[in-house]
Design a protein around this motif. Structure first.
Motif, PDB file in Angstrom:
ATOM      1  N   MET A   1       0.841  -1.180   0.000  1.00  0.00           N
ATOM      2  CA  MET A   1       0.000   0.000   0.000  1.00  0.00           C
ATOM      3  C   MET A   1       0.884   1.240   0.000  1.00  0.00           C
ATOM      4  SD  MET A   1      -3.300   0.868   2.274  1.00  0.00           S
ATOM      5  CE  MET A   1      -2.844   1.872   3.658  1.00  0.00           C
ATOM      6  N   TYR A   2       0.448   2.256  -0.696  1.00  0.00           N
ATOM      7  CA  TYR A   2       1.180   3.509  -0.773  1.00  0.00           C
ATOM      8  C   TYR A   2       0.999   4.314   0.511  1.00  0.00           C
ATOM      9  CZ  TYR A   2       2.157   2.715  -5.654  1.00  0.00           C
ATOM     10  OH  TYR A   2       2.626   2.190  -6.825  1.00  0.00           O
ATOM     11  N   LYS A   3       2.001   5.104   0.838  1.00  0.00           N
ATOM     12  CA  LYS A   3       1.968   5.964   2.021  1.00  0.00           C
ATOM     13  C   LYS A   3       2.381   7.375   1.602  1.00  0.00           C
ATOM     14  CE  LYS A   3       1.397   2.614   5.082  1.00  0.00           C
ATOM     15  NZ  LYS A   3       0.136   2.369   5.684  1.00  0.00           N
ATOM     16  N   ILE A   4       1.809   8.359   2.268  1.00  0.00           N
ATOM     17  CA  ILE A   4       2.178   9.749   2.030  1.00  0.00           C
ATOM     18  C   ILE A   4       3.058  10.208   3.182  1.00  0.00           C
ATOM     19  CG2 ILE A   4       1.349  12.111   1.788  1.00  0.00           C
ATOM     20  CD1 ILE A   4      -1.239  10.954   0.613  1.00  0.00           C
ATOM     21  N   VAL A  25      -7.661  10.872   1.756  1.00  0.00           N
ATOM     22  CA  VAL A  25      -8.472  11.790   2.545  1.00  0.00           C
ATOM     23  C   VAL A  25      -7.599  12.902   3.108  1.00  0.00           C
ATOM     24  CG1 VAL A  25     -10.235  10.081   3.113  1.00  0.00           C
ATOM     25  CG2 VAL A  25      -8.263  10.352   4.606  1.00  0.00           C
ATOM     26  N   GLU A  26      -8.226  14.049   3.333  1.00  0.00           N
ATOM     27  CA  GLU A  26      -7.517  15.215   3.855  1.00  0.00           C
ATOM     28  C   GLU A  26      -7.842  15.414   5.332  1.00  0.00           C
ATOM     29  OE1 GLU A  26      -7.162  19.224   5.239  1.00  0.00           O
ATOM     30  OE2 GLU A  26      -9.100  18.447   4.629  1.00  0.00           O
ATOM     31  N   ALA A  27      -6.824  15.755   6.097  1.00  0.00           N
ATOM     32  CA  ALA A  27      -7.004  16.106   7.505  1.00  0.00           C
ATOM     33  C   ALA A  27      -5.940  17.129   7.870  1.00  0.00           C
ATOM     34  CB  ALA A  27      -6.884  14.873   8.391  1.00  0.00           C
ATOM     35  N   ASN A  28      -6.364  18.269   8.334  1.00  0.00           N
ATOM     36  CA  ASN A  28      -5.451  19.337   8.753  1.00  0.00           C
ATOM     37  C   ASN A  28      -4.509  19.782   7.646  1.00  0.00           C
ATOM     38  OD1 ASN A  28      -6.532  19.284  11.395  1.00  0.00           O
ATOM     39  ND2 ASN A  28      -5.208  17.558  11.905  1.00  0.00           N
ATOM     40  N   GLY A  29      -4.998  19.825   6.423  1.00  0.00           N
ATOM     41  CA  GLY A  29      -4.197  20.294   5.306  1.00  0.00           C
ATOM     42  C   GLY A  29      -3.223  19.281   4.739  1.00  0.00           C
ATOM     43  N   LYS A  30      -3.224  18.079   5.263  1.00  0.00           N
ATOM     44  CA  LYS A  30      -2.353  17.015   4.760  1.00  0.00           C
ATOM     45  C   LYS A  30      -3.227  15.845   4.318  1.00  0.00           C
ATOM     46  CE  LYS A  30       1.455  19.138   5.887  1.00  0.00           C
ATOM     47  NZ  LYS A  30       2.537  19.484   5.029  1.00  0.00           N
ATOM     48  N   TYR A  31      -2.687  15.011   3.471  1.00  0.00           N
ATOM     49  CA  TYR A  31      -3.447  13.895   2.924  1.00  0.00           C
ATOM     50  C   TYR A  31      -2.898  12.566   3.414  1.00  0.00           C
ATOM     51  CZ  TYR A  31      -5.641  17.326  -0.039  1.00  0.00           C
ATOM     52  OH  TYR A  31      -6.363  18.397  -0.479  1.00  0.00           O
ATOM     53  N   THR A  32      -3.786  11.595   3.579  1.00  0.00           N
ATOM     54  CA  THR A  32      -3.399  10.237   3.945  1.00  0.00           C
ATOM     55  C   THR A  32      -4.132   9.257   3.037  1.00  0.00           C
ATOM     56  OG1 THR A  32      -5.114  10.110   5.644  1.00  0.00           O
ATOM     57  CG2 THR A  32      -2.927  10.779   6.365  1.00  0.00           C
ATOM     58  N   ILE A  33      -3.584   8.061   2.921  1.00  0.00           N
ATOM     59  CA  ILE A  33      -4.166   7.026   2.076  1.00  0.00           C
ATOM     60  C   ILE A  33      -4.793   5.962   2.971  1.00  0.00           C
ATOM     61  CG2 ILE A  33      -3.696   5.286   0.310  1.00  0.00           C
ATOM     62  CD1 ILE A  33      -1.334   7.054  -0.601  1.00  0.00           C
ATOM     63  N   CYS A  40      -2.644   1.252  -7.322  1.00  0.00           N
ATOM     64  CA  CYS A  40      -2.552   1.499  -8.768  1.00  0.00           C
ATOM     65  C   CYS A  40      -1.388   2.426  -9.124  1.00  0.00           C
ATOM     66  CB  CYS A  40      -3.861   2.060  -9.303  1.00  0.00           C
ATOM     67  SG  CYS A  40      -4.241   3.737  -8.748  1.00  0.00           S
ATOM     68  N   GLY A  41      -0.970   3.288  -8.188  1.00  0.00           N
ATOM     69  CA  GLY A  41       0.178   4.162  -8.416  1.00  0.00           C
ATOM     70  C   GLY A  41      -0.126   5.512  -9.033  1.00  0.00           C
ATOM     71  N   VAL A  42      -1.386   5.786  -9.337  1.00  0.00           N
ATOM     72  CA  VAL A  42      -1.736   7.058  -9.960  1.00  0.00           C
ATOM     73  C   VAL A  42      -1.382   8.226  -9.031  1.00  0.00           C
ATOM     74  CG1 VAL A  42      -3.648   8.485 -10.803  1.00  0.00           C
ATOM     75  CG2 VAL A  42      -3.508   6.082 -11.425  1.00  0.00           C
ATOM     76  N   CYS A  43      -1.616   8.065  -7.751  1.00  0.00           N
ATOM     77  CA  CYS A  43      -1.310   9.140  -6.804  1.00  0.00           C
ATOM     78  C   CYS A  43       0.184   9.452  -6.778  1.00  0.00           C
ATOM     79  CB  CYS A  43      -1.801   8.790  -5.405  1.00  0.00           C
ATOM     80  SG  CYS A  43      -1.055   7.302  -4.684  1.00  0.00           S
ATOM     81  N   ALA A  51       6.068  12.915  -2.515  1.00  0.00           N
ATOM     82  CA  ALA A  51       5.763  12.618  -1.117  1.00  0.00           C
ATOM     83  C   ALA A  51       5.112  11.252  -0.933  1.00  0.00           C
ATOM     84  CB  ALA A  51       4.866  13.692  -0.536  1.00  0.00           C
ATOM     85  N   ILE A  52       4.814  10.557  -2.033  1.00  0.00           N
ATOM     86  CA  ILE A  52       4.119   9.268  -1.955  1.00  0.00           C
ATOM     87  C   ILE A  52       5.067   8.152  -2.345  1.00  0.00           C
ATOM     88  CG2 ILE A  52       2.149   7.924  -2.772  1.00  0.00           C
ATOM     89  CD1 ILE A  52       0.753  10.620  -3.338  1.00  0.00           C
ATOM     90  N   LYS A  53       5.150   7.163  -1.453  1.00  0.00           N
ATOM     91  CA  LYS A  53       6.046   6.032  -1.658  1.00  0.00           C
ATOM     92  C   LYS A  53       5.274   4.720  -1.548  1.00  0.00           C
ATOM     93  CE  LYS A  53       9.505   8.922  -1.622  1.00  0.00           C
ATOM     94  NZ  LYS A  53       9.807   9.580  -2.832  1.00  0.00           N
ATOM     95  N   ALA A  54       5.722   3.737  -2.286  1.00  0.00           N
ATOM     96  CA  ALA A  54       5.093   2.406  -2.238  1.00  0.00           C
ATOM     97  C   ALA A  54       5.582   1.649  -1.028  1.00  0.00           C
ATOM     98  CB  ALA A  54       5.430   1.626  -3.493  1.00  0.00           C
TER      99      ALA A  54
END
Length: 54
Positions: A1-4, A25-33, A40-43, A51-54
């Motif tokens: 799973m990808y992580k931000i 999803v967004e929380a406090n101006g930052k995004y999480t997966i 799929c890797g599109v993000c 900022a997104i790693k597998a």
């Protein structure tokens, strides 16, 4: 799973627009997966600051 990496995420939202499972999803101006991610890797491809790693 990808992580931000929150320390690198600028909160631009580019990753959200490509996610067809709505797993980002967004929380406090930052995004999480969420667990809805299908790896799929599109993000990762759309993140302008790598900022997104597998």
């Amino acid at each position: 799973m990808y992580k931000i990496d929150a320390s690198q995420c600028t909160g631009c939202g580019a990753c959200v627009s490509g996610c067809y499972t709505n797993a980002i999803v967004e929380a406090n101006g930052k995004y999480t997966i969420t667990d809805d991610c299908v790896d799929c890797g599109v993000c990762q491809d759309s993140c302008p600051v790598d900022a997104i790693k597998a």
